[in-house]
Design a protein around this motif. Structure first.
Motif, short mmCIF file in Angstrom:
data_model
loop_
_atom_site.label_atom_id
_atom_site.label_comp_id
_atom_site.label_asym_id
_atom_site.label_seq_id
_atom_site.Cartn_x
_atom_site.Cartn_y
_atom_site.Cartn_z
N ASN A 317 34.11 3.08 1.35
CA ASN A 317 33.16 4.01 1.95
C ASN A 317 33.13 3.83 3.47
OD1 ASN A 317 31.75 5.06 -0.65
ND2 ASN A 317 31.68 2.83 -0.86
N THR A 318 32.75 4.88 4.18
CA THR A 318 32.58 4.83 5.63
C THR A 318 31.15 5.24 5.98
OG1 THR A 318 34.90 5.34 6.09
CG2 THR A 318 33.32 5.80 7.83
N VAL A 319 30.48 4.41 6.74
CA VAL A 319 29.15 4.74 7.27
C VAL A 319 29.22 4.56 8.77
CG1 VAL A 319 26.69 4.29 7.17
CG2 VAL A 319 28.10 3.87 5.14
N SER A 320 28.93 5.62 9.53
CA SER A 320 29.12 5.53 10.97
C SER A 320 28.07 6.35 11.72
CB SER A 320 30.52 6.02 11.35
OG SER A 320 30.70 7.38 10.99
N ASN A 321 27.87 5.98 12.98
CA ASN A 321 27.08 6.76 13.93
C ASN A 321 25.71 7.14 13.36
OD1 ASN A 321 29.39 6.79 15.64
ND2 ASN A 321 30.21 8.51 14.49
N SER A 322 24.97 6.12 12.91
CA SER A 322 23.71 6.37 12.22
C SER A 322 22.66 5.34 12.61
CB SER A 322 23.92 6.34 10.70
OG SER A 322 24.77 7.38 10.28
N LEU A 323 21.40 5.68 12.31
CA LEU A 323 20.29 4.75 12.53
C LEU A 323 20.22 3.69 11.45
CD1 LEU A 323 17.46 7.24 13.62
CD2 LEU A 323 18.98 5.88 15.08
N THR A 324 20.97 3.84 10.38
CA THR A 324 20.91 2.93 9.25
C THR A 324 21.77 1.70 9.45
OG1 THR A 324 22.81 3.89 8.11
CG2 THR A 324 20.69 4.92 7.72
N GLY A 325 21.74 0.82 8.44
CA GLY A 325 22.78 -0.16 8.22
C GLY A 325 23.72 0.36 7.16
N GLY A 326 24.59 -0.50 6.65
CA GLY A 326 25.58 -0.07 5.67
C GLY A 326 25.10 -0.19 4.25
N VAL A 327 25.05 -1.43 3.72
CA VAL A 327 24.73 -1.68 2.31
C VAL A 327 23.59 -2.68 2.23
CG1 VAL A 327 25.59 -2.64 0.14
CG2 VAL A 327 27.06 -1.16 1.51
N GLY A 328 22.65 -2.42 1.31
CA GLY A 328 21.58 -3.36 1.02
C GLY A 328 21.59 -3.70 -0.46
N LEU A 329 21.60 -5.00 -0.79
CA LEU A 329 21.62 -5.47 -2.18
C LEU A 329 20.41 -6.35 -2.41
CD1 LEU A 329 25.40 -6.49 -2.40
CD2 LEU A 329 24.38 -4.28 -3.01
N PHE A 330 19.60 -5.98 -3.39
CA PHE A 330 18.36 -6.70 -3.65
C PHE A 330 18.18 -6.87 -5.17
CE2 PHE A 330 17.82 -3.57 -0.21
CZ PHE A 330 17.82 -4.44 0.88
N GLY A 331 18.18 -8.12 -5.64
CA GLY A 331 17.88 -8.39 -7.03
C GLY A 331 18.98 -8.04 -8.01
N VAL A 332 20.17 -7.70 -7.52
CA VAL A 332 21.26 -7.28 -8.40
C VAL A 332 22.20 -8.46 -8.69
CG1 VAL A 332 21.22 -4.83 -7.87
CG2 VAL A 332 22.43 -6.40 -6.35
N LYS A 333 22.98 -8.29 -9.75
CA LYS A 333 23.93 -9.31 -10.16
C LYS A 333 25.27 -8.66 -10.46
CE LYS A 333 24.81 -12.80 -13.76
NZ LYS A 333 24.28 -13.48 -14.95
N GLY A 334 26.33 -9.26 -9.92
CA GLY A 334 27.66 -8.74 -10.19
C GLY A 334 27.98 -7.50 -9.38
N VAL A 335 28.09 -7.64 -8.05
CA VAL A 335 28.36 -6.52 -7.15
C VAL A 335 29.57 -6.87 -6.28
CG1 VAL A 335 27.46 -5.00 -5.37
CG2 VAL A 335 25.90 -5.95 -7.08
N THR A 336 30.50 -5.92 -6.15
CA THR A 336 31.62 -6.06 -5.24
C THR A 336 31.53 -5.01 -4.15
OG1 THR A 336 33.09 -6.98 -6.94
CG2 THR A 336 34.14 -5.97 -5.02
#
Length: 678
Positions: A317-336
């Motif tokens: 995925n591509t995330v660009s030119n934004s006020l956000t960050g990229g990826v947030g992971l909270f409380g999950v298990k088994g993420v690539t």
């Protein structure tokens, strides 16, 4: 004899039905009706609900078929579809417009229980419209397309616009406690426009096993207190969220408290009757996201480590030119999280947060380019167990003014209690600064609970220092390979990547280097030595995707020692339909010393984002975004013919640059002409 022939004929029909491809209406004598034959006017003045519903009911009474909606604007409310049915228009000029109902069209209103599951339904080449652009107020539960208790539903080339709640709601029963499920729902090639950004989500998925959302464009959706463009959020412990694929979509000007895609599993995984799992988010592109959060979020409520891993893959995925960050992971298990490109973002990525740690997270071959422009961090790590960071590139992370730049920040919780974790592995990552990154790996209140379980190997620091990571085994001093170069290249552009060695303790006289590169997105052009007296003796470039370089020093005075870049590799970006990350990796590097001994240098890799041009809409070449590629799009290219990136009106003209090479010429005309006649 006649009975035998009749029996054979029935068998042939049955076989044809069995072997029909997915989403094809499966009945022999399907009828087709035109809604105007039932009195629908399409004049944007008279309510056409009764006329169109009569046409739908007639098709249903005759076993299924097609309901055709000619061009026009038809005022309707609460239209109800049935099994074995196709609702089809001429394109986005065929408009079904909300006229006071709870929804425009429903595959199943959701109040009839699981015994009334609807199946085999298509909605194609039509526009479904509500009135958010006409002053209608936000209404959280007023959706345009409502899908409940349905199987094998296809939404294809549909424009969903002006919704007050959700554009498309893939839900459960509207009656509390009544359990219904959806299976195999596909939304593709569609344009989902909230108009005012004062609505809920573009698509909400409350319950589905086997949902695919692909090749859509999302724009102007979601008020600040709602998730974003696509939201996965089960409401009940019996809700099913599994086998979900969200791919090849584009997102522009999205609000909400997440942004592009949210996986909000609000019920603990251990309490779900069917665990939420197997979710793939890939090849999506987002920019101009206007919320200070994360573009892609996966959140799992829990009271401890889940028994079943979520199995979430976030890649390419591509995330660009934004006020956000990229990826947030909270409380999950088994993420690539792999091969993603994060560029020019205000906020960091997050792993774990306060009371929501993570387990078994792999961050592999991602690029952080000019991220943390407002916050000062690239990746914030709270509590996590069994984390792998491998092959990531942190490039110029930090605030624009250079006052703070932490590529990785191991951080305390908001209540000042330390984040914590063990079995943390940092391998083959590159940290490079051009003035913004002030500290590579910072500890801001984290507790490394068992440093003996942590690993830190083959990481490279360029123009930046600072490492608070705690681990038990010192980093080895063996030679390491390096690949450095651009992080992105436009379609058709040549770009260079330099191969080098770091940490050579003795003297290297000969090298046998093997590389892999992604031949789907780039092609090898040439290689040359960067050091006088070091010869590139042999280059093997077959098969495509693999390189082998034989390098030798011409005398003892030209032996390789210490650190240095040795070979320049030139590649050319291929024509890709959308921005795609391509990986170049050293798979083997054998080094020979003065005594003829051989040793292996540690491997390295680099990810290069190939950025595509053209319209950001649902279809490449659909410049005017009317849902089809036609002579109107060709005319726009012709009007801007000859302009390039130096032209004063390039911002307006560049939409006609279909192949993204920075100029508008015969290649763009030819590409769209080919699409027209396909």
């Amino acid at each position: 004899m006649k009975q035998a022939k009749r029996l054979i004929g029935m068998m042939i029909v049955l076989v044809c039905i069995i072997w029909l491809p997915s989403f094809q209406i499966a009945f022999a004598d399907a009828v087709e009706v035109n809604v105007t034959d039932y009195g629908a006017l399409g004049d944007d003045a008279i309510d056409d609900t009764v006329a169109i519903q009569n046409a739908i009911d007639h098709v249903n009474a005759n076993g299924g078929g097609t309901v055709f909606v000619p061009s026009g604007t038809y005022l309707v409310s609460n239209l109800k579809l049935y099994s074995n049915m196709e609702l089809k228009g001429t394109g986005w000029n065929s408009i079904l417009k909300q006229n006071g109902g709870v929804y425009v069209v429903s595959v199943n209103p959701g109040a009839e229980g699981v015994g009334n599951t609807k199946s085999n339904i298509q909605i194609k080449d039509i526009q479904l419209m509500d009135r958010s652009g006409e002053g209608a107020a936000f209404s959280e539960h007023q959706h345009i397309l409502n899908i409940n208790a349905a199987t094998d539903v296809l939404v294809d080339r549909v424009k969903v616009t002006g919704f007050l709640g959700d554009g498309i709601y893939i839900g459960s029963s509207n009656v509390g406690g009544v359990e219904v499920h959806n299976e195999r729902i596909t939304v593709r090639n569609s344009y989902i426009d909230g108009v005012t950004k004062d609505n809920r989500n573009g698509i909400s998925i409350i319950d589905c096993d086997g949902c695919t959302v692909e090749y859509n464009h999302f724009t102007r959706t979601t008020r600040p207190n709602m998730p974003g463009a696509v939201d996965l959020e089960p409401d009940h412990d019996y809700s099913i969220i599994k086998n979900i694929t969200i791919r090849n979509n584009t997102f522009d000007d999205i609000g909400g408290n997440v942004g592009m895609i949210s996986v909000v599993l609000g019920i603990a995984q251990n309490n779900m009757i069917v665990p939420s799992e197997n979710i793939v988010i890939e090849n999506n592109r987002g920019e101009n996201l206007t919320v200070n959060s994360r573009a892609i979020t996966a959140l799992q409520r829990n009271s401890g480590e889940p028994l079943v891993a979520n199995g979430i893959i976030i890649r390419n995925n591509t995330v660009s030119n934004s006020l956000t960050g990229g990826v947030g992971l909270f409380g999950v298990k088994g993420v690539t999280v792999e091969n993603n490109y994060f560029s020019n973002l205000e906020m960091p990525n997050y792993i774990g947060y306060d009371g929501s740690p993570t387990w078994d997270v792999n961050y592999v071959n991602n690029v952080f380019h000019n991220t943390g422009k407002g916050s000062g961090e690239g990746l914030n790590i709270f509590s996590t167990e069994r984390l792998l960071l491998d092959g990531n590139r942190f490039e110029n992370v930090g605030k624009v003014n250079g006052t703070q730049g932490f590529a990785i920040n191991f951080i305390a919780k908001e209540n000042a209690a330390p984040g914590e974790g063990s079995h943390l592995k940092l391998k083959n990552n590159t940290f490079i600064s051009f003035g913004r990154t002030t500290y590579a790996i910072k500890n801001s209140g984290y507790l490394f609970t068992d440093p003996t379980t942590n690993e830190f190997t083959n990481n490279t620091f360029i123009n930046v220092s600072g490492n608070d990571f705690q681990y038990s085994v010192p980093e080895p001093t063996a030679a390491q390979t390096s690949l450095t170069g651009v992080s992105s290249a436009a379609v058709g552009q040549e770009f260079t990547v330099n191969y080098g060695l770091n940490g050579v303790a003795g003297a290297v006289y000969a090298q046998d280097i093997k590389l892999d590169y992604d031949s789907n997105v780039m092609e090898f052009v040439s290689a040359r030595s960067l050091i006088e007296g070091v010869a590139l003796v042999e280059t093997v470039k077959e098969p495509a995707g693999k390189l082998r370089l034989i390098v030798a020093s011409q005398g003892s005075e030209h032996a390789i020692t210490g650190n240095g870049q040795i070979i320049e590799l030139t590649f050319k970006a291929k024509n890709v339909p959308q921005t795609t990350a391509g990986l170049i990796s050293i798979t083997s590097a054998a080094l020979g010393d003065v005594e003829g001994n051989e040793l292996q240098a540690a491997s390295a890799s680099i990810s290069v984002n190939i950025t595509a041009g053209g319209s950001s809409g649902g279809s490449i070449g659909d410049i005017n975004q009317d849902g089809i590629v036609s002579v109107g799009d060709l005319a726009l290219i012709a009007a801007h013919y000859g302009k390039d990136s130096s032209s004063p009106d390039w911002q307006q003209a560049k939409k006609a640059d279909v192949n993204g090479d920075g100029k508008i010429d015969i290649l763009d005309l030819a590409a769209v002409a080919k699409k027209i006649v396909e």
